[in-house]
Write a protein that holds these residues in place. Structure first.
Motif, mmCIF file in Angstrom:
data_model
loop_
_atom_site.group_PDB
_atom_site.id
_atom_site.type_symbol
_atom_site.label_atom_id
_atom_site.label_comp_id
_atom_site.label_asym_id
_atom_site.label_seq_id
_atom_site.Cartn_x
_atom_site.Cartn_y
_atom_site.Cartn_z
ATOM 1 N N HIS A 1 0.814 -1.212 0.000
ATOM 2 C CA HIS A 1 0.000 0.000 0.000
ATOM 3 C C HIS A 1 0.853 1.269 0.000
ATOM 4 O O HIS A 1 0.324 2.362 -0.033
ATOM 5 C CB HIS A 1 -1.008 -0.026 1.169
ATOM 6 N N GLY A 2 2.190 1.106 0.052
ATOM 7 C CA GLY A 2 3.067 2.259 -0.162
ATOM 8 C C GLY A 2 3.808 2.777 1.056
ATOM 9 O O GLY A 2 4.238 3.940 1.061
ATOM 10 N N LYS A 3 4.017 1.929 2.056
ATOM 11 C CA LYS A 3 4.703 2.384 3.283
ATOM 12 C C LYS A 3 6.111 2.897 2.983
ATOM 13 O O LYS A 3 6.477 3.990 3.379
ATOM 14 C CB LYS A 3 4.830 1.234 4.296
ATOM 15 N N SER A 4 6.884 2.059 2.270
ATOM 16 C CA SER A 4 8.276 2.434 2.038
ATOM 17 C C SER A 4 8.363 3.663 1.130
ATOM 18 O O SER A 4 9.242 4.500 1.295
ATOM 19 C CB SER A 4 9.038 1.272 1.415
ATOM 20 N N THR A 5 7.435 3.777 0.179
ATOM 21 C CA THR A 5 7.444 4.951 -0.699
ATOM 22 C C THR A 5 7.117 6.203 0.114
ATOM 23 O O THR A 5 7.749 7.249 -0.056
ATOM 24 C CB THR A 5 6.423 4.766 -1.839
ATOM 25 N N LEU A 6 6.141 6.097 1.023
ATOM 26 C CA LEU A 6 5.816 7.250 1.868
ATOM 27 C C LEU A 6 7.014 7.603 2.742
ATOM 28 O O LEU A 6 7.339 8.792 2.902
ATOM 29 C CB LEU A 6 4.587 6.935 2.744
ATOM 30 N N ASN B 1 14.383 4.976 -4.123
ATOM 31 C CA ASN B 1 13.280 4.036 -4.104
ATOM 32 C C ASN B 1 13.453 3.128 -2.926
ATOM 33 O O ASN B 1 14.451 2.435 -2.825
ATOM 34 C CB ASN B 1 13.248 3.217 -5.389
ATOM 35 N N GLN B 2 12.481 3.172 -2.052
ATOM 36 C CA GLN B 2 12.507 2.326 -0.859
ATOM 37 C C GLN B 2 13.880 2.381 -0.174
ATOM 38 O O GLN B 2 14.557 1.372 -0.040
ATOM 39 C CB GLN B 2 12.140 0.889 -1.209
ATOM 40 N N VAL B 3 14.290 3.613 0.218
ATOM 41 C CA VAL B 3 15.595 3.812 0.834
ATOM 42 C C VAL B 3 15.764 2.967 2.082
ATOM 43 O O VAL B 3 16.841 2.452 2.368
ATOM 44 C CB VAL B 3 15.771 5.309 1.190
ATOM 45 N N ILE C 1 9.579 -6.150 -1.159
ATOM 46 C CA ILE C 1 8.796 -6.169 0.083
ATOM 47 C C ILE C 1 9.709 -5.773 1.236
ATOM 48 O O ILE C 1 10.930 -5.916 1.146
ATOM 49 C CB ILE C 1 8.212 -7.560 0.387
ATOM 50 N N THR C 2 9.107 -5.261 2.304
ATOM 51 C CA THR C 2 9.889 -4.959 3.491
ATOM 52 C C THR C 2 9.805 -6.177 4.392
ATOM 53 O O THR C 2 8.724 -6.705 4.609
ATOM 54 C CB THR C 2 9.293 -3.742 4.213
ATOM 55 N N VAL C 3 10.963 -6.653 4.891
ATOM 56 C CA VAL C 3 10.905 -7.772 5.829
ATOM 57 C C VAL C 3 11.428 -7.362 7.197
ATOM 58 O O VAL C 3 11.265 -8.064 8.167
ATOM 59 C CB VAL C 3 11.689 -9.009 5.323
ATOM 60 N N ILE D 1 -3.604 8.606 -4.407
ATOM 61 C CA ILE D 1 -4.766 9.321 -4.939
ATOM 62 C C ILE D 1 -4.534 9.736 -6.387
ATOM 63 O O ILE D 1 -5.448 10.158 -7.072
ATOM 64 C CB ILE D 1 -5.137 10.563 -4.094
ATOM 65 N N ASP D 2 -3.274 9.587 -6.866
ATOM 66 C CA ASP D 2 -2.988 9.937 -8.263
ATOM 67 C C ASP D 2 -3.497 8.873 -9.238
ATOM 68 O O ASP D 2 -3.632 9.118 -10.423
ATOM 69 C CB ASP D 2 -1.476 10.109 -8.440
ATOM 70 N N LEU D 3 -3.795 7.673 -8.746
ATOM 71 C CA LEU D 3 -4.213 6.589 -9.649
ATOM 72 C C LEU D 3 -5.557 6.916 -10.299
ATOM 73 O O LEU D 3 -6.419 7.531 -9.674
ATOM 74 C CB LEU D 3 -4.340 5.268 -8.878
ATOM 75 N N SER E 1 -0.352 11.333 -2.199
ATOM 76 C CA SER E 1 0.246 10.445 -3.199
ATOM 77 C C SER E 1 1.723 10.364 -2.838
ATOM 78 O O SER E 1 2.467 11.332 -3.031
ATOM 79 C CB SER E 1 0.072 11.006 -4.602
ATOM 80 N N ALA E 2 2.113 9.233 -2.295
ATOM 81 C CA ALA E 2 3.513 9.091 -1.878
ATOM 82 C C ALA E 2 4.418 9.114 -3.097
ATOM 83 O O ALA E 2 5.535 9.607 -3.045
ATOM 84 C CB ALA E 2 3.685 7.787 -1.111
ATOM 85 N N LYS E 3 3.916 8.604 -4.204
ATOM 86 C CA LYS E 3 4.746 8.542 -5.412
ATOM 87 C C LYS E 3 5.085 9.946 -5.903
ATOM 88 O O LYS E 3 6.223 10.252 -6.224
ATOM 89 C CB LYS E 3 3.998 7.773 -6.492
ATOM 90 N N LEU E 4 4.057 10.823 -5.932
ATOM 91 C CA LEU E 4 4.285 12.182 -6.443
ATOM 92 C C LEU E 4 4.676 13.154 -5.341
ATOM 93 O O LEU E 4 4.959 14.317 -5.611
ATOM 94 C CB LEU E 4 3.018 12.686 -7.139
#
Ligand SMILES: Nc1nc2c(ncn2[C@@H]2O[C@H](COP(=O)(O)OP(=O)(O)OP(=O)(O)O)[C@@H](O)[C@H]2O)c(=O)[nH]1
Length: 648
Positions: free
Chosen positions: A62-67, A85-87, A99-101, A179-181, A208-211
């Motif tokens: 759902h975008g945790k790492s992107t946020l 990306n997913q620092v 995925i985050t583990v 929300i950009d989708l 929108s974590a991506k934008l």
């Protein structure tokens, strides 16, 4: 002269513009936190009122790492637009699988109403197998961001994570992501949050974590809605150890939340659990890269390096205090219960020590894995490891290979059964009439068993109504019993099934995704033991039971499993000079049989006519040789066969 003058004017204008630009930029950067790189604040002086510890929780993808990336950029911890990306997903397995583990921590600086705040962010994994990381992270937080995909809506793990945070009395900030989708429907998802969790629609943020849209609203909500940590800087030093990792040069690094007081480099600390003492060699904060500090103070989350050498010393949930000072230990964690067990063996015994070291170091970073020694006649000395689920098992073996370069053989996964034994003089004397078994090799003789119990789970499935039929059939096929069904909105249904754990560990999630075109989601929690009718299925090769291939199965499925196992073995075991009979049996009852025909060597091909007794003599010699061979084939199966069969 005029030309020189003009040049001078234009140069000074250029310089002025450059200066202005530099000032604007520095203002801008200062606003976004960049200036702190040059003059990092003294973290030890940060007032507790301006510290916030929070975690991001959500369903998988759902975008945790992107946020987390955008929040790091927005607060100046990392440079924006540098392909981040997913620092916080640092492990190779995380980057490969997307995925985050492993939960990761980063301390951010954020300026709000002319005051600087220290925000400690913990990025958590989304998959159900790593939920222990989530609950551990929550223990160090006062609030969470509950992130929900505004296209997918509330999913099974959103529900599980919500209750985890709610049960820990944390403040929950609901945030709708993506929300950009094109298909995003934040209004529908807001209604879901309102009806399921009674959330106020006005409190739901949209980003929108991506934008990078809406980041300020998230940061502002963290500052204004979450309370500062409840700590005391004047009290004796006390820190809560909630994670650890291994550094080749510095030994074990313990991740702690400082609850009370302060700690400086050079001071001596003691563990409440092991009572061992250490000198503090290094203290650091993660921003997200490690920065060394001289002091950690109450309210902060940081790393302590103190030359701990072995994994047993860093006990997750331990309380650390200064040597010679008595403090009350903080409440720890209830021990994690592994759900799935598998044998792990080195490819050959020369790699045994390497594998042992690798397992020891990796379990330090992944404390959910339980370790026991194990021995197998075919595979040698190894370990029986306990995992939280199958993905956890896969990730662990991938990490063993990638991070420590060790190749291991994994045996088929099994769950832990409870067996009540028939009362005998011995059991009555010991009081040990109930035993727990995670290894089919240790299964008691049928006549000794009074009753068997298997672990059950409560599974929550959220599925679009269109896939309800296939999803319900799958649950019934897996021996599930429906507990409830309710509508989340017009389209989605939430089902609750009680299911045996052994039916979901292997491929339930994959099959569910397949039959629902990826739309259904699944989460489960422990539901104790229930009486069951399970038996040990043995595999016999030419009449000899091969322990490594035996498994515990439900009586209703024994026939099907036996048949498929025999067929698989027939494909894998190479043809030999003798006939090999593969039998799947329960006790003395044969459920399935396959035969591998022998190679037929024509010993008489060199004969050209001649007396028939000569031909008979050659065939008799061959038969005698085969008799001898069968003796050998009975007990030795090529090692590769085990690896092939045991590999899933
Ligand atoms: N369109 C769009 N895509 C996004 C947004 N945020 C994240 N994504 C994408 O969603 C996918 C999953 O993002 P992650 O940040 O890895 O999700 P996660 O929740 O950390 O995943 P796990 O750690 O595996 O639970 C990636 O492909 C991201 O690029 C967004 O705001 N808009």
């Amino acid at each position: 002269m005029l030309l020189k003058h003009l040049c001078l004017i234009s140069y000074s204008r250029y310089c002025y513009r450059k200066l202005k630009l530099a000032r604007t930029c520095s203002g801008l950067f200062a606003k976004r936190g960049y200036s702190e790189r040059k003059e990092a604040p003294d973290f030890a002086q940060f007032p507790v009122e301006r510290i916030r510890n929070f975690s991001i929780i959500a369903h998988v993808d759902h975008g945790k790492s992107t946020l987390a990336d955008r929040l790091l950029e927005h607060t100046g911890a990392i440079k924006p637009n540098s392909g981040n990306n997913q620092v916080l997903d640092k492990l190779q397995v995380e980057r490969e699988r997307g995925i985050t583990v492993k939960a990761q921590t980063a301390s951010l600086l954020y300026e709000y109403k002319n005051e600087q705040y220290l925000l400690n962010l913990i990025d958590t994994p989304g998959h159900v197998d790593f939920s222990n990381e989530v609950s551990r992270s929550l223990s160090a937080c006062q609030g969470v961001i509950l992130l929900v995909d505004s296209n997918d809506g509330v999913q099974a793990q959103t529900v599980a994570n919500f209750y985890l945070a709610f049960g820990s009395d944390l403040i929950i900030i609901p945030v709708l992501n993506k929300i950009d989708l094109k298909n995003a429907d934040p209004d529908r998802v807001t209604k879901q949050l309102e009806s399921l969790f009674d959330m106020d629609p006005k409190e739901v943020l949209r980003v929108s974590a991506k934008l990078g849209l809406g980041m300020d609203s998230v940061l502002e909500a963290i500052v204004t809605r979450l309370p500062p940590p409840d700590v005391n800087r004047e009290a004796r030093f006390r820190a809560f150890l909630f994670d650890s990792s291994f550094d080749r040069y510095r030994g074990v690094l313990s991740m702690v939340l400082v609850k009370d007081g302060r700690l400086k480099v050079g001071e001596n600390i003691q563990s409440c659990h092991t009572k061992k003492q250490y000198e503090v060699k290094s203290l650091s904060l993660l921003r997200p890269q490690e920065i060394e500090v001289n002091e950690l103070v109450a309210g902060q989350i940081g790393l302590i390096g103190c030359n701990m050498r072995s994994s047993q010393e860093a006990h997750i949930g331990d309380t650390i205090h200064l040597s010679g000072q008595q403090v009350e230990a903080l409440p720890g964690f209830s021990p994690i219960k592994p759900m799935v067990f598998a044998g792990v063996y080195p490819m050959d015994q020369s790699q045994q020590i390497n594998l042992r070291n690798a397992i020891e170091k990796l379990t330090l970073n992944d404390s959910a894995v339980s370790v026991e020694l194990d021995n197998s006649p075919a595979l040698g000395q190894g370990w029986r490891l306990g995992f939280l689920g199958l993905l956890h098992l896969e990730v662990f073996s991938q990490r063993l290979q990638q991070e420590y370069g060790t190749e291991a053989i994994l045996t088929a996964p099994s769950v832990i059964y409870k067996v009540k034994l028939q009362p005998t003089k011995q059991t009555m004397k010991d009081g040990k009439d109930v035993i727990f078994i995670n290894n089919p090799a240790a299964w008691p003789e049928p006549q000794r068993i009074q009753e068997c119990f298997e672990p059950m789970v409560m599974g929550t499935i959220i599925t679009p109504a269109a896939y309800l039929g296939p999803v319900m059939s799958l649950c019934i096929e897996r021996r599930g019993v429906q507990i409830s069904a309710s509508n989340i909105d017009n389209d989605r249904i939430m089902l609750q099934y009680e299911l045996p754990l052994c039916e979901i560990v292997i491929d339930f999630h994959d099959v569910l995704k397949n039959i629902s075109s990826g739309y259904a989601s699944f989460d489960y929690e422990d539901r104790g033991y229930a009486s069951t009718n399970v038996v040990k299925m043995s595999i016999l090769l030419n009449g000899v039971a091969i322990e490594e291939l035996s498994s515990i199965v439900h009586l209703s499925k024994a026939q099907t499993i036996g048949k498929s196992m025999a067929l698989r073995l027939k494909d894998i075991i190479p043809r030999q000079l003798v006939n090999i009979a593969i039998q799947a049996c329960i006790g003395s009852k044969v459920l399935a049989r396959q035969d591998i025909k022998p190679f037929r060597k024509d010993v008489t091909q060199w004969l050209y006519g001649g007396d028939v007794t000569r031909r008979k003599k050659l065939l008799a010699q061959q038969a005698a040789g085969k008799k001898k061979m069968r003796m050998i084939a009975n007990i030795s199966v090529p090692r590769d066969t085990f690896i092939e069969v045991l590999k899933r």
